[in-house]
Design a protein around this motif. Structure first.
Motif, PDB file in Angstrom:
ATOM      1  N   ILE A  42      -1.818   2.773   6.576  1.00 57.35           N
ATOM      2  CA  ILE A  42      -0.512   3.353   6.911  1.00 57.35           C
ATOM      3  C   ILE A  42      -0.012   3.351   8.406  1.00 57.35           C
ATOM      4  O   ILE A  42       1.195   3.115   8.522  1.00 57.35           O
ATOM      5  CB  ILE A  42      -0.595   4.589   6.136  1.00 57.35           C
ATOM      6  CG1 ILE A  42      -0.816   4.480   4.669  1.00 57.35           C
ATOM      7  CG2 ILE A  42       0.994   5.538   6.304  1.00 57.35           C
ATOM      8  CD1 ILE A  42       0.231   3.521   3.961  1.00 57.35           C
ATOM      9  N   ASN A  43      -1.000   3.571   9.252  1.00 57.27           N
ATOM     10  CA  ASN A  43      -0.816   3.710  10.683  1.00 57.27           C
ATOM     11  C   ASN A  43      -0.675   2.504  11.561  1.00 57.27           C
ATOM     12  O   ASN A  43      -0.713   2.192  12.719  1.00 57.27           O
ATOM     13  CB  ASN A  43      -1.910   4.659  11.385  1.00 57.27           C
ATOM     14  CG  ASN A  43      -1.713   5.962  10.992  1.00 57.27           C
ATOM     15  OD1 ASN A  43      -0.362   6.521  10.489  1.00 57.27           O
ATOM     16  ND2 ASN A  43      -2.726   6.723  10.824  1.00 57.27           N
ATOM     17  N   ASN A  44      -0.813   1.303  10.569  1.00 58.06           N
ATOM     18  CA  ASN A  44      -0.654  -0.226  11.124  1.00 58.06           C
ATOM     19  C   ASN A  44      -1.878  -0.477  12.212  1.00 58.06           C
ATOM     20  O   ASN A  44      -1.681  -1.287  13.166  1.00 58.06           O
ATOM     21  CB  ASN A  44       0.648  -0.308  11.898  1.00 58.06           C
ATOM     22  CG  ASN A  44       1.237  -1.703  11.620  1.00 58.06           C
ATOM     23  OD1 ASN A  44       0.610  -2.583  11.025  1.00 58.06           O
ATOM     24  ND2 ASN A  44       2.198  -2.139  11.993  1.00 58.06           N
TER      25      ASN A  44
ATOM     26  N   ALA B  34      -1.415  -1.773 -10.136  1.00 62.08           N
ATOM     27  CA  ALA B  34      -0.041  -0.986 -10.444  1.00 62.08           C
ATOM     28  C   ALA B  34       0.296  -1.266 -11.608  1.00 62.08           C
ATOM     29  O   ALA B  34       0.082  -1.803 -12.565  1.00 62.08           O
ATOM     30  CB  ALA B  34       0.567  -2.304  -9.293  1.00 62.08           C
ATOM     31  N   GLN B  35       1.071  -0.080 -11.703  1.00 58.30           N
ATOM     32  CA  GLN B  35       2.000  -0.189 -13.030  1.00 58.30           C
ATOM     33  C   GLN B  35       3.009  -1.088 -13.040  1.00 58.30           C
ATOM     34  O   GLN B  35       3.266  -1.643 -12.290  1.00 58.30           O
ATOM     35  CB  GLN B  35       2.621   1.503 -13.258  1.00 58.30           C
ATOM     36  CG  GLN B  35       1.399   2.555 -13.306  1.00 58.30           C
ATOM     37  CD  GLN B  35       1.934   3.993 -13.144  1.00 58.30           C
ATOM     38  OE1 GLN B  35       2.774   4.360 -13.295  1.00 58.30           O
ATOM     39  NE2 GLN B  35       0.834   4.857 -13.048  1.00 58.30           N
TER      40      GLN B  35
ATOM     41  N   ILE C 206       0.726  -1.348   0.286  1.00 61.45           N
ATOM     42  CA  ILE C 206      -0.116   0.017  -0.109  1.00 61.45           C
ATOM     43  C   ILE C 206       0.887   1.197   0.050  1.00 61.45           C
ATOM     44  O   ILE C 206       0.472   2.186  -0.779  1.00 61.45           O
ATOM     45  CB  ILE C 206      -0.921   0.169   1.167  1.00 61.45           C
ATOM     46  CG1 ILE C 206      -1.867  -1.033   0.950  1.00 61.45           C
ATOM     47  CG2 ILE C 206      -1.777   1.307   1.298  1.00 61.45           C
ATOM     48  CD1 ILE C 206      -2.755  -1.178  -0.150  1.00 61.45           C
ATOM     49  N   SER C 207       1.736   1.099   0.964  1.00 59.81           N
ATOM     50  CA  SER C 207       2.707   2.350   0.761  1.00 59.81           C
ATOM     51  C   SER C 207       3.510   2.659  -0.614  1.00 59.81           C
ATOM     52  O   SER C 207       3.678   3.742  -0.804  1.00 59.81           O
ATOM     53  CB  SER C 207       4.025   2.182   1.790  1.00 59.81           C
ATOM     54  OG  SER C 207       3.439   2.059   3.261  1.00 59.81           O
ATOM     55  N   LEU C 208       3.771   1.677  -1.158  1.00 65.97           N
ATOM     56  CA  LEU C 208       4.381   1.767  -2.438  1.00 65.97           C
ATOM     57  C   LEU C 208       3.458   2.454  -3.422  1.00 65.97           C
ATOM     58  O   LEU C 208       3.896   3.382  -4.132  1.00 65.97           O
ATOM     59  CB  LEU C 208       4.718   0.327  -3.148  1.00 65.97           C
ATOM     60  CG  LEU C 208       5.105   0.460  -4.554  1.00 65.97           C
ATOM     61  CD1 LEU C 208       6.411   0.979  -4.693  1.00 65.97           C
ATOM     62  CD2 LEU C 208       5.071  -1.062  -4.891  1.00 65.97           C
ATOM     63  N   LEU C 209       2.307   2.100  -3.292  1.00 66.45           N
ATOM     64  CA  LEU C 209       1.123   2.560  -4.259  1.00 66.45           C
ATOM     65  C   LEU C 209       0.985   4.147  -3.829  1.00 66.45           C
ATOM     66  O   LEU C 209       0.432   4.667  -4.794  1.00 66.45           O
ATOM     67  CB  LEU C 209      -0.016   1.706  -4.281  1.00 66.45           C
ATOM     68  CG  LEU C 209       0.091   0.384  -4.853  1.00 66.45           C
ATOM     69  CD1 LEU C 209      -1.274  -0.405  -4.802  1.00 66.45           C
ATOM     70  CD2 LEU C 209       0.691   0.257  -6.466  1.00 66.45           C
TER      71      LEU C 209
END
Length: 122
Positions: free
Chosen positions: A44-46, A62-63, A17-20
């Protein structure tokens, strides 16, 4: 790929998710994944982690370069799990395991293909 996503750790799920999010805002990513922006924040905040279904959508949106990075995240997570397993069992008890033999064959083939392609033969 569903089984692969199911077996991923919480950290790997959040890394995807962070990557996207590197190329998209929370609202845009939420819309693409079919979840709320608040849920993206929770990822993101786990607080919670993405479901298998969300990861499947993430992979599909995703690209190409993102997909390669997701593949790296997946391989790192799965190989770390496998190495941890092998460190905690008596390896000699696995010598006749057909799945381990199959994995070794796949890895040898991948190595051979990588070597051949690096020389321009494939």
């Amino acid at each position: 790929m569903e089984r692969i996503f199911h077996n991923l750790s919480k950290d790997a799920r959040i890394d995807i998710i962070s990557l996207l999010l590197e190329r998209r805002g929370k609202k845009e990513l939420a819309l693409e994944l079919g979840v709320s922006p608040a849920l993206i924040t929770k990822y993101i905040n786990n607080v919670t982690h993405p479901s298998d279904t969300v990861l499947k959508r993430a992979y599909s949106i995703a690209q190409e370069d993102e997909r390669r990075k997701i593949n790296d995240i997946i391989l790192n997570d799965l190989s770390s799990s496998l190495l941890e397993f092998l460190e905690n069992v008596e390896v000699s008890s696995l010598k006749d395991n057909k799945d381990l033999k199959k994995l070794m064959e796949v890895l040898k083939e991948a190595e051979t293909n990588e070597l051949l392609s690096s020389f321009g033969f494939v």
